[in-house]
Scaffold this motif. Structure first.
Motif, PDB file in Angstrom:
ATOM      1  N   ASN A 429      -4.900 120.327  97.476  1.00 51.39           N
ATOM      2  CA  ASN A 429      -4.058 119.566  96.562  1.00 51.39           C
ATOM      3  C   ASN A 429      -4.648 119.618  95.151  1.00 51.39           C
ATOM      4  O   ASN A 429      -5.863 119.736  94.984  1.00 51.39           O
ATOM      5  N   PRO A 430      -3.815 119.541  94.120  1.00 57.02           N
ATOM      6  CA  PRO A 430      -4.332 119.586  92.749  1.00 57.02           C
ATOM      7  C   PRO A 430      -5.321 118.457  92.477  1.00 57.02           C
ATOM      8  O   PRO A 430      -5.260 117.386  93.074  1.00 57.02           O
ATOM      9  N   LEU A 431      -6.233 118.727  91.539  1.00 60.85           N
ATOM     10  CA  LEU A 431      -7.192 117.723  91.104  1.00 60.85           C
ATOM     11  C   LEU A 431      -6.633 116.986  89.883  1.00 60.85           C
ATOM     12  O   LEU A 431      -6.072 117.611  88.974  1.00 60.85           O
ATOM     13  N   THR A 432      -6.773 115.666  89.868  1.00 59.89           N
ATOM     14  CA  THR A 432      -6.293 114.854  88.742  1.00 59.89           C
ATOM     15  C   THR A 432      -7.423 113.931  88.300  1.00 59.89           C
ATOM     16  O   THR A 432      -7.713 112.944  88.973  1.00 59.89           O
ATOM     17  N   PRO A 433      -8.068 114.226  87.178  1.00 66.41           N
ATOM     18  CA  PRO A 433      -9.172 113.380  86.725  1.00 66.41           C
ATOM     19  C   PRO A 433      -8.673 112.057  86.162  1.00 66.41           C
ATOM     20  O   PRO A 433      -7.477 111.883  85.906  1.00 66.41           O
ATOM     21  N   GLU A 434      -9.597 111.138  85.966  1.00 73.25           N
ATOM     22  CA  GLU A 434      -9.267 109.861  85.324  1.00 73.25           C
ATOM     23  C   GLU A 434      -8.677 110.128  83.943  1.00 73.25           C
ATOM     24  O   GLU A 434      -9.137 111.013  83.216  1.00 73.25           O
ATOM     25  N   GLU A 435      -7.668 109.351  83.579  1.00 71.15           N
ATOM     26  CA  GLU A 435      -6.924 109.612  82.350  1.00 71.15           C
ATOM     27  C   GLU A 435      -7.416 108.724  81.206  1.00 71.15           C
ATOM     28  O   GLU A 435      -7.461 107.512  81.355  1.00 71.15           O
ATOM     29  N   PRO A 436      -7.771 109.313  80.066  1.00 69.84           N
ATOM     30  CA  PRO A 436      -8.064 108.472  78.900  1.00 69.84           C
ATOM     31  C   PRO A 436      -6.778 107.852  78.367  1.00 69.84           C
ATOM     32  O   PRO A 436      -5.718 108.475  78.406  1.00 69.84           O
ATOM     33  N   GLU A 437      -6.871 106.622  77.896  1.00 68.84           N
ATOM     34  CA  GLU A 437      -5.681 105.911  77.437  1.00 68.84           C
ATOM     35  C   GLU A 437      -5.768 105.593  75.948  1.00 68.84           C
ATOM     36  O   GLU A 437      -6.849 105.321  75.416  1.00 68.84           O
ATOM     37  N   VAL A 438      -4.601 105.614  75.308  1.00 68.75           N
ATOM     38  CA  VAL A 438      -4.489 105.073  73.954  1.00 68.75           C
ATOM     39  C   VAL A 438      -3.664 103.790  74.039  1.00 68.75           C
ATOM     40  O   VAL A 438      -2.953 103.559  75.020  1.00 68.75           O
ATOM     41  N   ILE A 439      -3.785 102.960  73.025  1.00 68.29           N
ATOM     42  CA  ILE A 439      -3.032 101.716  73.015  1.00 68.29           C
ATOM     43  C   ILE A 439      -2.653 101.382  71.574  1.00 68.29           C
ATOM     44  O   ILE A 439      -3.383 101.726  70.634  1.00 68.29           O
ATOM     45  N   THR A 440      -1.516 100.772  71.407  1.00 62.81           N
ATOM     46  CA  THR A 440      -1.068 100.352  70.080  1.00 62.81           C
ATOM     47  C   THR A 440      -0.555  98.920  70.159  1.00 62.81           C
ATOM     48  O   THR A 440      -0.232  98.424  71.240  1.00 62.81           O
ATOM     49  N   TYR A 441      -0.503  98.265  69.006  1.00 62.80           N
ATOM     50  CA  TYR A 441      -0.165  96.849  68.973  1.00 62.80           C
ATOM     51  C   TYR A 441       0.967  96.592  67.980  1.00 62.80           C
ATOM     52  O   TYR A 441       1.426  97.501  67.289  1.00 62.80           O
ATOM     53  N   GLY A 442       1.391  95.350  67.904  1.00 59.71           N
ATOM     54  CA  GLY A 442       2.459  95.013  66.973  1.00 59.71           C
ATOM     55  C   GLY A 442       2.646  93.517  66.844  1.00 59.71           C
ATOM     56  O   GLY A 442       1.965  92.717  67.502  1.00 59.71           O
ATOM     57  N   LYS A 443       3.582  93.147  65.980  1.00 59.14           N
ATOM     58  CA  LYS A 443       3.871  91.744  65.726  1.00 59.14           C
ATOM     59  C   LYS A 443       5.370  91.592  65.520  1.00 59.14           C
ATOM     60  O   LYS A 443       6.009  92.417  64.854  1.00 59.14           O
ATOM     61  N   ARG A 444       5.942  90.499  66.089  1.00 55.82           N
ATOM     62  CA  ARG A 444       7.365  90.219  65.935  1.00 55.82           C
ATOM     63  C   ARG A 444       7.552  88.979  65.059  1.00 55.82           C
ATOM     64  O   ARG A 444       6.815  87.994  65.200  1.00 55.82           O
ATOM     65  N   PHE A 445       8.533  89.062  64.190  1.00 51.31           N
ATOM     66  CA  PHE A 445       8.799  87.968  63.253  1.00 51.31           C
ATOM     67  C   PHE A 445      10.252  87.513  63.370  1.00 51.31           C
ATOM     68  O   PHE A 445      11.121  88.274  63.817  1.00 51.31           O
ATOM     69  N   ILE A 446      10.479  86.281  62.925  1.00 47.43           N
ATOM     70  CA  ILE A 446      11.850  85.771  62.855  1.00 47.43           C
ATOM     71  C   ILE A 446      12.007  85.023  61.533  1.00 47.43           C
ATOM     72  O   ILE A 446      11.181  84.180  61.163  1.00 47.43           O
ATOM     73  N   LYS A 447      13.042  85.380  60.789  1.00 47.19           N
ATOM     74  CA  LYS A 447      13.292  84.808  59.466  1.00 47.19           C
ATOM     75  C   LYS A 447      14.236  83.610  59.602  1.00 47.19           C
ATOM     76  O   LYS A 447      15.346  83.733  60.148  1.00 47.19           O
ATOM     77  N   THR A 448      13.753  82.431  59.110  1.00 45.71           N
ATOM     78  CA  THR A 448      14.551  81.205  59.245  1.00 45.71           C
ATOM     79  C   THR A 448      14.475  80.387  57.949  1.00 45.71           C
ATOM     80  O   THR A 448      13.681  80.683  57.044  1.00 45.71           O
ATOM     81  N   ASP A 449      15.286  79.342  57.930  1.00 47.05           N
ATOM     82  CA  ASP A 449      15.127  78.362  56.856  1.00 47.05           C
ATOM     83  C   ASP A 449      13.931  77.478  57.194  1.00 47.05           C
ATOM     84  O   ASP A 449      13.223  77.718  58.176  1.00 47.05           O
ATOM     85  N   ASP A 450      13.701  76.435  56.394  1.00 47.44           N
ATOM     86  CA  ASP A 450      12.496  75.622  56.576  1.00 47.44           C
ATOM     87  C   ASP A 450      12.747  74.328  57.346  1.00 47.44           C
ATOM     88  O   ASP A 450      12.002  73.351  57.208  1.00 47.44           O
ATOM     89  N   ALA A 451      13.776  74.309  58.169  1.00 42.57           N
ATOM     90  CA  ALA A 451      14.049  73.125  58.979  1.00 42.57           C
ATOM     91  C   ALA A 451      12.856  72.822  59.875  1.00 42.57           C
ATOM     92  O   ALA A 451      12.241  73.727  60.443  1.00 42.57           O
ATOM     93  N   THR A 452      12.511  71.547  59.990  1.00 44.51           N
ATOM     94  CA  THR A 452      11.346  71.171  60.792  1.00 44.51           C
ATOM     95  C   THR A 452      11.617  71.240  62.285  1.00 44.51           C
ATOM     96  O   THR A 452      10.701  71.451  63.079  1.00 44.51           O
TER      97      THR A 452
END
Length: 641
Positions: A429-452
């Motif tokens: 069977n084929p050989l499959t080595p451990e895989e190096p991983e990349v990762i990325t991040y982010g941020k979500r925003f919501i635009k509103t009025d200043d109601a409390t």
């Protein structure tokens, strides 16, 4: 009397000769009759293999069977079946064709010519039997047509292989020769081994690497082929999905032991979804020749780019398979097709002897690598389809289920159909080595009025933002902006039309304009770079629900700068600092709403005509005018005085 003496002398001489001939008759008979040769294939681990050396001791081995293999060869020694031997016989026929020298067959300094016989046999657990006449023979192990392998290991190092045998062979006890009744037993030896493969980033690390969408990621595959390997299949297959794009023409292959490795020594098939590279017959020959003296090392380097389909906060692997073995095998890289009436069909067939099982096929957009769905085929089902696809796009079908003992062979059928046959894999069977991983991040925003009260806030459409680094000196921009100028302008137009429709409450038009805006957004290649000119920065726009997201950044500190406020609201004059990192996508501070970080604006209040605001301005204005008039009169009086 003299005559009688002479006759007696002649008789005596004849008798002596006859006696000699009579005494030689058994030996001459034995020396010309057939011999049964039994070849036992012994396999041992590398330690026992390297430690073993033949010393002549007829009490342990004298051409008969060896009773205790582990006592003679080492604790790991075992006899195995499935190894094929070919027999070549020495010839003096100068006109014989298809001959090889002994040196060609692996017997050093043997310049005699040998021709291949019809005698071939495959070892059983009791050995492989050959019945041969008088002559000189060379036994050659045929790894390509041997069925034996052990897990991931193939036969590699050899001792007493190939071996030369001169028949007949005398017995060591002086009682004659081996023959068909008393076979000659020989014990060629092998060790077994497998290649070593590892995949890392270019710097040799495997630690998860944070990256921006659009970053170039450099990979490295190292592969060690054991000494004495004689592979007839050797290929690397790398598949990139889940947010990675292979950089076309970036693959480089080198080997210190094969200095003349050329592009003609391998076949390369490459797309954005990865590559398959197979050594050709010429490349396999170079590998086998190099492996006769030492291990052979390959290094593959290539690049990939993280695209905007990458999921945030999720390790993104990149898998490579090494397909190898002593026998040729039949397989191919995954194929792509466009749908027919929104459907892609997989037709599945199975090679004889392959154990059938449920198989799952992943269907991916060829351009982006986005997984759009799967086709599952239970045992006994040989056809399946995925529907509701876009006929204008191309999709790649990948068999994601590993079927032991087989390899997938892909071919295109009619439009919208991919044929996949699981062919028997005669190799490990084929050989499959451990895989190096990349990762990325982010941020979500919501635009509103200043109601409390966060349950009563108004979500604002049309606010525009840019992103800077922590000190505000660099701006987040689209990579290859010049190339994408038309796509960017199309997006701006579509975005403006959509926002205008939302503000005007043109309910009937909003769905169509939103679809156009979304398509224009997807058409841009959302890959980031940092620039020093603010006018090159990418503009994020809040949608009808007030939401927008900054996706695909390395962990770090950033600033959000508002460049255009929603209609009727005051522009924010202070940048909003935010942090990107693990879990920043799903968590937020400052009274988050629906997992989005809130960005507030104050309503601009313009006083109405006749209201108190107008009265105040009027009173103040008149008072100022009266004061100025009094001051002016006073000054004039003083001047006249």
């Amino acid at each position: 009397m003299k005559k009688m003496t002479k006759l007696f002398s002649v008789f005596a001489t004849l008798l002596t000769v006859l006696g000699t001939l009579v005494s030689l008759a058994p030996v001459a008979h034995a020396a010309t009759q057939d011999t049964k040769v039994v070849v036992h294939k012994i396999v041992m681990n590398e330690a026992d293999f390297n430690k073993f050396s033949y010393t002549e001791d007829f009490t342990k081995y004298n051409g008969n069977t060896i009773a205790n293999l582990t006592d003679y060869f080492g604790d790991s020694a075992k006899e195995v079946a499935g190894v094929k031997f070919d027999v070549w016989q020495k010839t003096t026929d100068v006109g014989a064709i298809n001959t090889k020298t002994g040196a060609d067959l692996g017997i050093a300094d043997d310049t005699d010519r040998y021709v291949k016989t019809t005698y071939t046999s495959t070892t059983q657990t009791s050995g492989a039997e050959f019945t041969l006449g008088e002559g000189t023979y060379i036994f050659v192990e045929d790894k390509e047509n041997s069925s034996y392998y052990n897990g991931q290991n193939e036969l590699t190092g050899m001792k007493a292989v190939p071996f030369k045998l001169v028949l007949p062979q005398a017995k060591t006890d002086g009682t004659g020769y081996f023959d068909t009744n008393t076979p000659l037993h020989v014990y060629p030896k092998n060790t077994e081994d497998k290649p070593d493969i590892d995949k890392t980033f270019a710097d040799g690390s495997k630690t998860q690497k944070p990256v921006n969408i659009g970053d170039t990621i450099e990979y490295k595959i190292t592969t060690k082929v054991p000494k004495d390997a004689a592979y007839k299949t050797f290929a690397w297959e790398d598949t990139m999905v889940a947010g990675l794009d292979f950089t076309l023409d970036s693959l480089k292959i080198t080997s210190a032991q094969i200095a003349d490795l050329a592009t003609t020594d391998y076949d390369l098939v490459q797309t954005k979804r990865g590559f398959t590279v197979k050594l050709t017959a010429a490349g396999l020959t170079k590998l086998e020749n190099a492996a006769k003296t030492a291990d052979v090392n390959f290094t593959l380097t290539y690049n990939a780019t993280l695209n905007d389909s990458a999921a945030v906060d999720t390790g993104i692997p990149n898998q490579v398979k090494l397909i190898y073995g002593n026998r040729p095998s039949d397989f191919s890289e995954p194929k792509s097709t466009t749908p027919s009436n929104g459907e892609i069909t997989v037709e599945k067939t199975w090679d004889t002897g392959v154990n059938k099982k449920e198989v799952v096929f992943g269907v991916y957009e060829k351009e982006t690598g986005v997984r759009v769905g799967e086709i599952k085929l239970p045992v006994g089902t040989n056809s399946g389809k995925l529907t509701d696809l876009d006929d204008s796009k191309e999709y790649v079908v990948i068999e994601e289920t590993s079927v032991s003992g087989s390899l997938p062979n892909y071919s295109k059928g009619a439009t919208g159909t991919i044929n996949v046959k699981n062919t028997t894999n005669p190799n490990p069977n084929p050989l499959t080595p451990e895989e190096p991983e990349v990762i990325t991040y982010g941020k979500r925003f919501i635009k509103t009025d200043d109601a409390t009260d966060t349950n009563a806030v108004k979500k604002l459409v049309g606010a525009e933002f840019i992103v800077t680094n922590a000190n505000g000196t660099e701006f987040l921009a689209l990579k290859d902006r010049t190339v994408q100028e038309a796509a960017i302008n199309a997006y701006k137009v579509a975005e403006a039309a959509y926002v205008a429709a939302v503000n005007k409450k043109e309910t009937a038009n909003i769905p169509t304009l939103k679809a156009t805006r979304d398509a224009a957004y997807e058409a841009m290649n959302m890959q980031w770079e940092w620039v020093t000119a603010q006018d090159k920065a990418f503009t994020f726009v809040s949608s009808a629900d007030g939401k927008f997201e900054v996706k695909g950044l390395k962990a770090g500190n950033y600033k959000l700068v508002e460049t255009k406020a929603p209609d009727g609201y005051a522009l924010l004059t202070t940048p909003i600092e935010f942090v990107v990192g693990a879990n920043s996508w799903t968590t937020a501070t400052d009274t988050p709403i629906e997992g989005h970080q809130r960005v507030e604006n104050k309503k601009v209040t313009i006083p109405q005509t006749g209201g108190i605001g107008t009265v105040v301005f009027t009173v103040v204005g008149l008072s100022a005018m009266v004061f100025a008039f009094i001051a002016l009169k006073k000054r004039q009086s003083e001047e006249e005085a």
